[in-house]
Scaffold this motif. Structure first.
Motif, PDB file in Angstrom:
ATOM      1  N   GLY A   1      30.039  90.583  87.379  1.00 23.14           N
ATOM      2  CA  GLY A   1      29.629  91.588  87.317  1.00 23.14           C
ATOM      3  C   GLY A   1      27.947  91.540  87.773  1.00 23.14           C
ATOM      4  O   GLY A   1      27.923  90.576  88.587  1.00 23.14           O
ATOM      5  N   SER A   2      28.011  92.571  88.128  1.00 22.81           N
ATOM      6  CA  SER A   2      25.947  92.620  88.515  1.00 22.81           C
ATOM      7  C   SER A   2      25.339  93.113  87.022  1.00 22.81           C
ATOM      8  O   SER A   2      25.824  93.572  86.403  1.00 22.81           O
ATOM      9  N   GLY A   3      23.847  93.454  88.016  1.00 21.92           N
ATOM     10  CA  GLY A   3      22.906  93.808  86.953  1.00 21.92           C
ATOM     11  C   GLY A   3      21.614  93.772  87.838  1.00 21.92           C
ATOM     12  O   GLY A   3      21.547  93.806  89.114  1.00 21.92           O
ATOM     13  N   PHE A   4      20.851  94.181  87.009  1.00 20.69           N
ATOM     14  CA  PHE A   4      18.875  94.719  87.537  1.00 20.69           C
ATOM     15  C   PHE A   4      18.609  94.378  86.173  1.00 20.69           C
ATOM     16  O   PHE A   4      18.552  94.712  84.985  1.00 20.69           O
ATOM     17  N   ILE A   5      17.249  93.606  86.498  1.00 19.48           N
ATOM     18  CA  ILE A   5      16.371  93.450  85.851  1.00 19.48           C
ATOM     19  C   ILE A   5      14.746  94.430  85.916  1.00 19.48           C
ATOM     20  O   ILE A   5      14.811  95.079  86.769  1.00 19.48           O
ATOM     21  N   VAL A   6      14.680  95.001  84.932  1.00 13.28           N
ATOM     22  CA  VAL A   6      14.133  96.493  84.227  1.00 13.28           C
ATOM     23  C   VAL A   6      12.833  96.341  83.565  1.00 13.28           C
ATOM     24  O   VAL A   6      11.785  96.941  83.702  1.00 13.28           O
ATOM     25  N   SER A   7      12.256  95.240  83.332  1.00 10.12           N
ATOM     26  CA  SER A   7      11.180  94.386  82.999  1.00 10.12           C
ATOM     27  C   SER A   7      10.783  92.930  82.870  1.00 10.12           C
ATOM     28  O   SER A   7      11.694  92.630  82.879  1.00 10.12           O
ATOM     29  N   PRO A   8       9.866  92.699  83.074  1.00  8.07           N
ATOM     30  CA  PRO A   8       8.604  91.510  83.592  1.00  8.07           C
ATOM     31  C   PRO A   8       9.774  90.429  82.404  1.00  8.07           C
ATOM     32  O   PRO A   8       9.263  89.025  83.371  1.00  8.07           O
ATOM     33  N   ASP A   9       9.557  90.892  80.995  1.00  5.91           N
ATOM     34  CA  ASP A   9      10.026  89.464  80.156  1.00  5.91           C
ATOM     35  C   ASP A   9      11.804  89.883  80.056  1.00  5.91           C
ATOM     36  O   ASP A   9      11.929  88.854  79.129  1.00  5.91           O
ATOM     37  N   GLY A  10      12.284  90.324  81.518  1.00  2.00           N
ATOM     38  CA  GLY A  10      13.758  89.919  81.167  1.00  2.00           C
ATOM     39  C   GLY A  10      14.481  90.483  80.044  1.00  2.00           C
ATOM     40  O   GLY A  10      15.808  89.892  79.608  1.00  2.00           O
ATOM     41  N   THR A  11      14.534  91.917  80.284  1.00  2.00           N
ATOM     42  CA  THR A  11      15.248  92.678  80.370  1.00  2.00           C
ATOM     43  C   THR A  11      17.098  93.077  81.704  1.00  2.00           C
ATOM     44  O   THR A  11      15.776  93.727  82.284  1.00  2.00           O
ATOM     45  N   VAL A  12      17.714  93.341  81.846  1.00  2.16           N
ATOM     46  CA  VAL A  12      18.836  93.490  82.515  1.00  2.16           C
ATOM     47  C   VAL A  12      19.603  94.549  81.913  1.00  2.16           C
ATOM     48  O   VAL A  12      20.136  94.104  81.093  1.00  2.16           O
ATOM     49  N   VAL A  13      19.798  94.852  82.785  1.00  2.00           N
ATOM     50  CA  VAL A  13      20.995  96.409  82.653  1.00  2.00           C
ATOM     51  C   VAL A  13      22.208  95.695  83.783  1.00  2.00           C
ATOM     52  O   VAL A  13      21.766  95.393  84.595  1.00  2.00           O
ATOM     53  N   THR A  14      23.276  96.277  82.388  1.00  4.04           N
ATOM     54  CA  THR A  14      24.847  95.955  83.365  1.00  4.04           C
ATOM     55  C   THR A  14      25.185  96.623  82.774  1.00  4.04           C
ATOM     56  O   THR A  14      25.144  97.944  81.860  1.00  4.04           O
ATOM     57  N   ASN A  15      26.852  96.285  83.094  1.00  4.59           N
ATOM     58  CA  ASN A  15      27.694  97.564  82.012  1.00  4.59           C
ATOM     59  C   ASN A  15      28.466  96.475  80.630  1.00  4.59           C
ATOM     60  O   ASN A  15      28.409  95.171  81.214  1.00  4.59           O
ATOM     61  N   ALA A  16      29.296  97.584  80.622  1.00  6.11           N
ATOM     62  CA  ALA A  16      30.055  96.621  79.007  1.00  6.11           C
ATOM     63  C   ALA A  16      30.905  96.031  79.377  1.00  6.11           C
ATOM     64  O   ALA A  16      31.101  95.044  78.123  1.00  6.11           O
ATOM     65  N   HIS A  17      31.688  96.658  80.008  1.00  9.57           N
ATOM     66  CA  HIS A  17      32.636  96.354  80.209  1.00  9.57           C
ATOM     67  C   HIS A  17      32.582  94.424  81.088  1.00  9.57           C
ATOM     68  O   HIS A  17      33.239  93.836  81.012  1.00  9.57           O
ATOM     69  N   VAL A  18      30.953  94.035  81.764  1.00 14.41           N
ATOM     70  CA  VAL A  18      31.285  92.912  82.637  1.00 14.41           C
ATOM     71  C   VAL A  18      31.170  91.637  81.101  1.00 14.41           C
ATOM     72  O   VAL A  18      31.369  90.853  81.420  1.00 14.41           O
ATOM     73  N   VAL A  19      30.390  92.436  80.729  1.00 10.03           N
ATOM     74  CA  VAL A  19      30.460  91.467  78.887  1.00 10.03           C
ATOM     75  C   VAL A  19      31.293  91.419  78.113  1.00 10.03           C
ATOM     76  O   VAL A  19      31.089  90.967  76.946  1.00 10.03           O
ATOM     77  N   GLY A  20      32.202  92.317  78.610  1.00 10.87           N
ATOM     78  CA  GLY A  20      33.120  92.221  77.440  1.00 10.87           C
ATOM     79  C   GLY A  20      32.950  92.872  76.199  1.00 10.87           C
ATOM     80  O   GLY A  20      34.392  92.663  75.194  1.00 10.87           O
ATOM     81  N   ALA A  21      32.457  93.901  76.450  1.00 11.41           N
ATOM     82  CA  ALA A  21      32.558  94.585  75.086  1.00 11.41           C
ATOM     83  C   ALA A  21      33.850  95.365  74.702  1.00 11.41           C
ATOM     84  O   ALA A  21      34.012  95.959  73.234  1.00 11.41           O
ATOM     85  N   HIS A  22      34.625  95.565  75.493  1.00  9.28           N
ATOM     86  CA  HIS A  22      36.065  96.559  75.658  1.00  9.28           C
ATOM     87  C   HIS A  22      37.316  94.982  74.368  1.00  9.28           C
ATOM     88  O   HIS A  22      38.218  96.122  74.514  1.00  9.28           O
ATOM     89  N   GLN A  23      36.732  93.880  74.858  1.00  5.83           N
ATOM     90  CA  GLN A  23      37.762  93.125  74.568  1.00  5.83           C
ATOM     91  C   GLN A  23      37.350  92.393  73.331  1.00  5.83           C
ATOM     92  O   GLN A  23      36.094  92.360  72.834  1.00  5.83           O
ATOM     93  N   ASN A  24      39.046  91.666  72.598  1.00  2.59           N
ATOM     94  CA  ASN A  24      38.679  91.110  72.054  1.00  2.59           C
ATOM     95  C   ASN A  24      38.794  88.797  71.994  1.00  2.59           C
ATOM     96  O   ASN A  24      39.923  89.137  73.140  1.00  2.59           O
ATOM     97  N   SER A  25      37.857  88.546  72.239  1.00  2.25           N
ATOM     98  CA  SER A  25      37.732  86.978  73.073  1.00  2.25           C
ATOM     99  C   SER A  25      38.775  86.073  72.596  1.00  2.25           C
ATOM    100  O   SER A  25      39.199  85.682  73.263  1.00  2.25           O
ATOM    101  N   GLU A  26      39.383  86.442  71.095  1.00  2.00           N
ATOM    102  CA  GLU A  26      40.361  85.237  70.672  1.00  2.00           C
ATOM    103  C   GLU A  26      41.795  86.296  71.985  1.00  2.00           C
ATOM    104  O   GLU A  26      42.507  85.770  72.786  1.00  2.00           O
ATOM    105  N   GLU A  27      41.887  87.657  72.399  1.00  2.00           N
ATOM    106  CA  GLU A  27      42.890  87.860  73.079  1.00  2.00           C
ATOM    107  C   GLU A  27      42.009  87.859  74.625  1.00  2.00           C
ATOM    108  O   GLU A  27      43.577  87.105  75.432  1.00  2.00           O
TER     109      GLU A  27
END
Length: 530
Positions: free
Chosen positions: A219-245
């Motif tokens: 997916g994509s994201g964007f940096i919002v603070s100079p010390d490394g905070t990035v905003v993206t979608n939760a589904h991009v980082v697999g928040a809705h999935q079980n890693s084993e599945e």
């Protein structure tokens, strides 16, 4: 100047150099002064040798808003990748045909008749009674499933060395019946029927098979603070999935592809036969893996990819390991049906002096206003291009706010006709002031719907940032970069070069700063003679 091409006032004022204004050739030090003949000049003219006034050099117009956004924020828009790794092990497998061709046809004994067809149906006529059902064979055992719901297992043996052939049935090693074949039947199955008759079983002397599995999302994201905070979608980082599945599903996809490639190599199957046969074999082999396979050593990671300048002015991919600080809910139930939730994730990377975007507000965003969406769509064309130049080349799509809609979960959304493809998820949506007002998030499930995409208002992401105590700030490096960019656009290469050198002192890997210095040195900057 068109308002869309104008630089945001807030950003322009922030970028104005503190140490005085830019000197323009031919300008006097005073706003108005008398000339020798008593005429007043306003500082935009100068006296030539013959007493006439020459116009000053014109300041170049800034680029349009699209170019401004890309040049200013390109380095702050990232590619985000979520990867799940695991290892699948299973006992070696073989395919067994549950139809025994030697059994096909009609078999007769006194007052009883058996019939077995190639479509795995059987009929038993015993006196005045008839029994029907389905059958399968394996290793000399006949499995009967009667229409009544009862089942039976019988050992059998066919003797084809004599005429007519004999079918012998056994129970507990004792022969219970014998039949002579009165009619033979050829195996009439096509490739789909054959596939439907195959089962996967463990080999007699199995070995342990092993395969590493890797699954991921981009997916994509964007940096919002100079010390490394990035905003993206939760589904991009697999928040809705079980890693084993997720790992298991990837393994299943690989098996499905392998089966279809094997079937296609035959070259005799139609597309319909290939699809039906592949689906049936896939279902069977996955049932085997579910029963006998083991998924082990499952792990997941999130990385943020960005561009890194090199000494030869090329661009390398730089990957930063990221920690997921918080995530919203990807799906939320509404009226008993799944719907979209606050699909936002906040990541942290251990870096400093990073480029950042400026967050605005979607509260005043209304239908008809322009939108600009930037991200890294996974559109399947990467093999056509040189990875070193295009791996981190973001795509901008433009459109308007088609509507402001509230989802059935009560969450507000931004509907747009700007294209949002797979891989764009989590990327920024800009307004005409060059501020991020939304996060590109999802498309309708109906593939026939055209030019309708959705984003979440930036206020949702800002809420997560506030909960974490994170502010959207412009660091020293980004401030210098924006000031240098403003100077470059107006043709002030002296200021632009100084600012870009400051950028490189603070952030040597900046992917764009050196290119502006080089353009100034080569005479390719705005306002310079070509």
């Amino acid at each position: 100047m068109d308002s869309e091409d104008a630089i945001t006032r807030r950003r322009l004022l922030r970028a104005v150099p503190v140490a005085g204004s830019v000197a323009v050739a031919g300008c006097s030090d005073q706003t108005s002064e008398e000339t020798d003949n008593g005429a007043a000049t306003d500082g935009n003219e100068t006296e030539s040798e013959n007493g006439t006034a020459d116009e000053t050099e014109a300041i170049p117009d800034p680029p349009n808003i699209e170019s401004q956004i890309i040049q200013r924020d390109k380095a702050a828009i990232t590619n985000v990748r979520h990867v799940v790794d695991g290892t699948m092990t299973w006992p070696s497998v073989q395919w067994v045909d549950t139809v025994d061709p030697t059994l096909l046809g009609v078999w007769e004994a006194t007052n009883e008749q058996l019939y077995f067809s190639s479509n795995r149906k059987f009929v038993i006529n015993s006196g005045e009674n008839q029994y029907n059902g389905g059958y399968a064979t394996r290793n000399g055992t006949l499995y009967l499933e009667y229409e009544s719901g009862t089942s039976q297992e019988i050992q059998y043996q066919t003797t084809s060395g004599r005429s007519p052939p004999i079918l012998e049935l056994y129970q507990n090693g004792e022969r219970t019946a014998a039949y002579e074949q009165s009619e033979t039947e050829a195996d009439q199955r096509g490739p789909v029927e054959v596939a439907d008759s195959l089962i996967a079983v463990t080999e007699q002397n199995p070995t342990t098979k092993r395969e590493d599995v890797q699954s991921g999302a981009v997916g994509s994201g964007f940096i919002v603070s100079p010390d490394g905070t990035v905003v993206t979608n939760a589904h991009v980082v697999g928040a809705h999935q079980n890693s084993e599945e997720t790992a298991y599903e990837r393994f299943a996809v690989k098996q499905s592809n392998a089966i279809r490639q094997e079937l296609a190599s035959d070259g005799t199957l139609t597309d319909e036969q290939l699809e039906a046969s592949g689906r049936r074999l896939y279902e069977e082999i996955m049932s085997y893996y579910e029963e006998y396979g083991t998924l082990k050593d499952v792990s997941e990671s999130v990385s943020v990819l960005n561009g890194k300048a090199t000494t030869d002015d090329d661009l390398e991919v730089e990957s930063w390991s990221a920690e997921v600080e918080t995530t919203g809910t990807v799906y939320k139930e509404a009226s008993g049906e799944p719907s979209m939730g606050r699909d936002i994730a906040v990541l942290d990377i251990d870096e400093e002096n990073l480029p950042t975007v400026t967050l605005g507000s979607a509260n005043g965003l209304s239908t008809g206003e322009k939108l600009y969406v930037i991200g890294y769509p996974d559109i399947g064309i990467s093999e056509l291009f040189d990875d070193t130049n295009t791996t981190l080349e973001p795509t901008m799509t433009t459109g308007i706010v088609s509507a402001r809609r509230e989802l059935n979960t009560g969450i507000n959304s931004i509907q747009t006709d700007a294209a949002i493809n797979g891989g764009n998820s989590g990327g920024p949506m800009y307004n005409s002031d060059g501020e991020v007002v939304g996060v590109a998030t999802f498309s309708p499930n109906d593939a026939q719907i055209q030019d309708i995409q959705f984003g979440l208002p930036i206020e949702i992401a800002a809420g997560f940032l506030t909960e974490l105590g994170i502010e959207n700030t412009t660091g020293e490096m980004q401030a210098a970069y924006e000031a240098g960019l403003e100077a470059y656009w107006r043709g002030d290469c002296e200021t632009a070069t100084a600012k870009m050198e400051t950028v490189l002192d603070l952030y040597p890997d900046h992917p764009q700063a050196q290119s502006y210095i080089t353009n100034c040195e080569n005479g390719d900057a705005p306002g310079q003679d070509s």
